[in-house]
Design an enzyme around this catalytic site. Sequence first.
Site, PDB file in Angstrom:
ATOM      1  N   ALA A  10       0.916  -1.239  -0.074  1.00 41.48           N
ATOM      2  CA  ALA A  10      -0.039   0.033  -0.117  1.00 41.48           C
ATOM      3  C   ALA A  10       0.850   1.352   0.015  1.00 41.48           C
ATOM      4  CB  ALA A  10      -0.853   0.018   1.236  1.00 41.48           C
ATOM      5  N   ARG A  16      -2.372   7.422 -11.395  1.00 39.41           N
ATOM      6  CA  ARG A  16      -3.211   7.611 -12.246  1.00 39.41           C
ATOM      7  C   ARG A  16      -4.666   8.056 -11.575  1.00 39.41           C
ATOM      8  NH1 ARG A  16      -1.931   1.615 -14.224  1.00 39.41           N
ATOM      9  NH2 ARG A  16      -0.799   1.470 -12.277  1.00 39.41           N
ATOM     10  N   TYR A 337     -34.070  13.254  10.427  1.00 44.56           N
ATOM     11  CA  TYR A 337     -32.609  12.716  10.747  1.00 44.56           C
ATOM     12  C   TYR A 337     -32.688  12.062  12.131  1.00 44.56           C
ATOM     13  CZ  TYR A 337     -27.997  12.838  12.348  1.00 44.56           C
ATOM     14  OH  TYR A 337     -26.703  12.177  12.604  1.00 44.56           O
TER      15      TYR A 337
HETATM   16  C1  UD1 Z   1       0.471  -4.781 -10.521  1.00 44.45           C
HETATM   17  C2  UD1 Z   1       1.370  -6.295 -10.928  1.00 44.45           C
HETATM   18  C3  UD1 Z   1       0.704  -6.890 -12.056  1.00 44.45           C
HETATM   19  C4  UD1 Z   1      -0.835  -7.426 -11.779  1.00 44.45           C
HETATM   20  C5  UD1 Z   1      -1.628  -5.953 -11.137  1.00 44.45           C
HETATM   21  C6  UD1 Z   1      -2.870  -6.629 -10.650  1.00 44.45           C
HETATM   22  C7  UD1 Z   1       3.654  -5.960 -10.589  1.00 44.45           C
HETATM   23  C8  UD1 Z   1       5.019  -5.453 -11.213  1.00 44.45           C
HETATM   24  N1  UD1 Z   1       2.677  -5.904 -11.494  1.00 44.45           N
HETATM   25  O1  UD1 Z   1       0.601  -4.256 -11.517  1.00 44.45           O
HETATM   26  O2  UD1 Z   1       1.017  -7.989 -12.881  1.00 44.45           O
HETATM   27  O3  UD1 Z   1      -1.336  -7.789 -12.904  1.00 44.45           O
HETATM   28  O4  UD1 Z   1      -0.676  -5.695 -10.064  1.00 44.45           O
HETATM   29  O5  UD1 Z   1      -3.741  -5.716  -9.928  1.00 44.45           O
HETATM   30  O6  UD1 Z   1       3.592  -6.298  -9.305  1.00 44.45           O
HETATM   31  N2  UD1 Z   1       3.174  -0.560  -4.670  1.00 44.45           N
HETATM   32  C9  UD1 Z   1       3.869  -0.550  -3.379  1.00 44.45           C
HETATM   33  N3  UD1 Z   1       5.413   0.078  -3.642  1.00 44.45           N
HETATM   34  C10 UD1 Z   1       5.803   0.337  -4.891  1.00 44.45           C
HETATM   35  C11 UD1 Z   1       4.930  -0.110  -6.053  1.00 44.45           C
HETATM   36  C12 UD1 Z   1       3.498  -0.441  -5.803  1.00 44.45           C
HETATM   37  O7  UD1 Z   1       3.676  -0.775  -2.094  1.00 44.45           O
HETATM   38  O8  UD1 Z   1       6.922   0.421  -4.955  1.00 44.45           O
HETATM   39  C13 UD1 Z   1       1.796  -1.151  -4.284  1.00 44.45           C
HETATM   40  C14 UD1 Z   1       0.722  -0.081  -4.630  1.00 44.45           C
HETATM   41  O9  UD1 Z   1       0.427   0.581  -3.445  1.00 44.45           O
HETATM   42  C15 UD1 Z   1      -0.401  -1.143  -4.950  1.00 44.45           C
HETATM   43  C16 UD1 Z   1       0.119  -2.539  -5.270  1.00 44.45           C
HETATM   44  O10 UD1 Z   1       1.542  -2.284  -4.745  1.00 44.45           O
HETATM   45  O11 UD1 Z   1      -1.274  -1.140  -4.034  1.00 44.45           O
HETATM   46  C17 UD1 Z   1       0.301  -2.611  -6.972  1.00 44.45           C
HETATM   47  O12 UD1 Z   1       1.137  -1.709  -7.553  1.00 44.45           O
HETATM   48  P1  UD1 Z   1       0.736  -0.864  -8.886  1.00 44.45           P
HETATM   49  O13 UD1 Z   1       1.466   0.033  -9.169  1.00 44.45           O
HETATM   50  O14 UD1 Z   1      -0.901  -0.581  -8.949  1.00 44.45           O
HETATM   51  O15 UD1 Z   1       0.781  -2.338  -9.961  1.00 44.45           O
HETATM   52  P2  UD1 Z   1      -0.048  -2.657 -11.120  1.00 44.45           P
HETATM   53  O16 UD1 Z   1       0.559  -1.830 -12.400  1.00 44.45           O
HETATM   54  O17 UD1 Z   1      -1.634  -2.351 -10.970  1.00 44.45           O
HETATM   55 CA    CA Z   2      -2.674  -1.860  -9.591  1.00 48.44          CA
END
Ligand code: UD1
Ligand code: CA
Length: 430
Positions: A10, A16, A337
């Site tokens: 998290a 985005r 309310y």
């Molecule tokens: C990720 C997966 C993808 C999968 C998708 C499912 C990877 C490289 N990719 O992509 O294969 O299909 O989730 O939803 O794992 N986060 C951190 N620290 C970081 C980066 C991210 O805590 O340095 C957390 C984000 O807060 C998020 C989660 O990891 O909750 C996923 O990161 P996000 O950037 O949304 O990955 P996706 O591009 O969705």
């Molecule tokens: Ca994601």
Amino acid sequence: MEEIKAVILAAGKGTRMKSLKPKVLHEIFAKPLLGWVLDSVSDLPFKNESIAVIGHGAHEVEEYLNKNYKYVKSTVQKQQLGTGHAVSQAVPLLGDYRGNVLILCGDTPLLTTKTLTDLINFHNSEKSDLTVMTTIFDEPFGYGRIIRNSENEVLKIVEEKDATSAQKEIKEVNAGVYCVNWLKIKKAFSELKNNNSQGEYYLTDIIKWARGNNFKVSGYICPDNREIYGINSRQNLAIATKIMKDKKNDELMSQGVTLVDADTIYISPETQIGCDTIIFPNTYIEGKNIIAKNCKIGPMTRLRGNCEVGEGCKIGNFVELKNAKVAKNSNVCHLSYIGDAEIGSNVNIGAGTIFANYNSITKEKKKSKLHNGVSIGSNSVIVAPVEIKENAFIGALSCITKDVEKESLALSRSPQKEVKNWVKNKKEKI
Ligand code: UD1
Ligand code: CA
């Protein structure tokens, strides 16, 4: 009983989302995305513990955890170098733990406890070292693709941005949920590389690592792809809300609840409703509530959580309830309310009644109690804390600031005055 530890990612910025708020604190039915994920883990039929990896907006996320999930440990990922790097931040907290670790993302709020249980059971029955949850999407854009060999074994995961055009055609995607044998897989987190198009340490690379080190890798296909839906944008958030609402509405109708126009009715998954209750259009119910059978709710009613509505009650149009108990056969039919209140059975609340429960100077909320058989005249204000005893009658337009004895009439409006022939006399003077 089996024990499981969960690591919830998290820390990401959620670029985005175009928001000042960390992505995982955006809400569905008034509960942050992270809360939905933590709850689906805490309800698992195994002894469990959660570790949240936080980073972007860590202060805000920590505040939310301290207030709502004191039992959750957190660790800060100072720089967001990727999902693999995020998990490595939890390595010291997991230490020499010998059980399974569930890894999941804080931005997939639709995952259910049942699906997570199925994943863990599959992982154990397959005697797997690493199981990745997958699903099939007709439009897999944005998700990591699952690459399998001719024996149907999972070889690796390729991210959208690194995929060839042939790989982009693959419809089986990575759900971002993994169950791993911690003792065997933890070493992967010190060996991940960031040689990919995003220059990030990808969690997905643990698959290739595990295979390279002769560990058993499996893929568990989640049959309901709606659960995998991840939130990366405001559009995703709106769609996830709709999925959650439609699933709940469907479940309620299957249980014998009438929804007059399911499209316009929003009911949080944590609300229970008894059979033969009718929900009229544009009703919005968030939080945990229990509505008994044979009630009529709406149209245009809002329940804000922690409400109990007894059998046979009518909660009508433009009525808001918050932290309120209404016992059976009571009516709150129009424009009221009711906040921080306990209301007995066979109570009638007249149109436009307001429970004044909040003091904006002291910031305190106080409770009021209405016993069985009380009748409140229209347009009254009940200033908390007050207690109105059995069968008492409150005249319309009263402002009640003191307790009322049973069977009494309480009135606080000014007496009606009548000036005979006032209109006639005025007209004669023109
Ligand atoms: C990720 C997966 C993808 C999968 C998708 C499912 C990877 C490289 N990719 O992509 O294969 O299909 O989730 O939803 O794992 N986060 C951190 N620290 C970081 C980066 C991210 O805590 O340095 C957390 C984000 O807060 C998020 C989660 O990891 O909750 C996923 O990161 P996000 O950037 O949304 O990955 P996706 O591009 O969705
Ligand atoms: Ca994601």
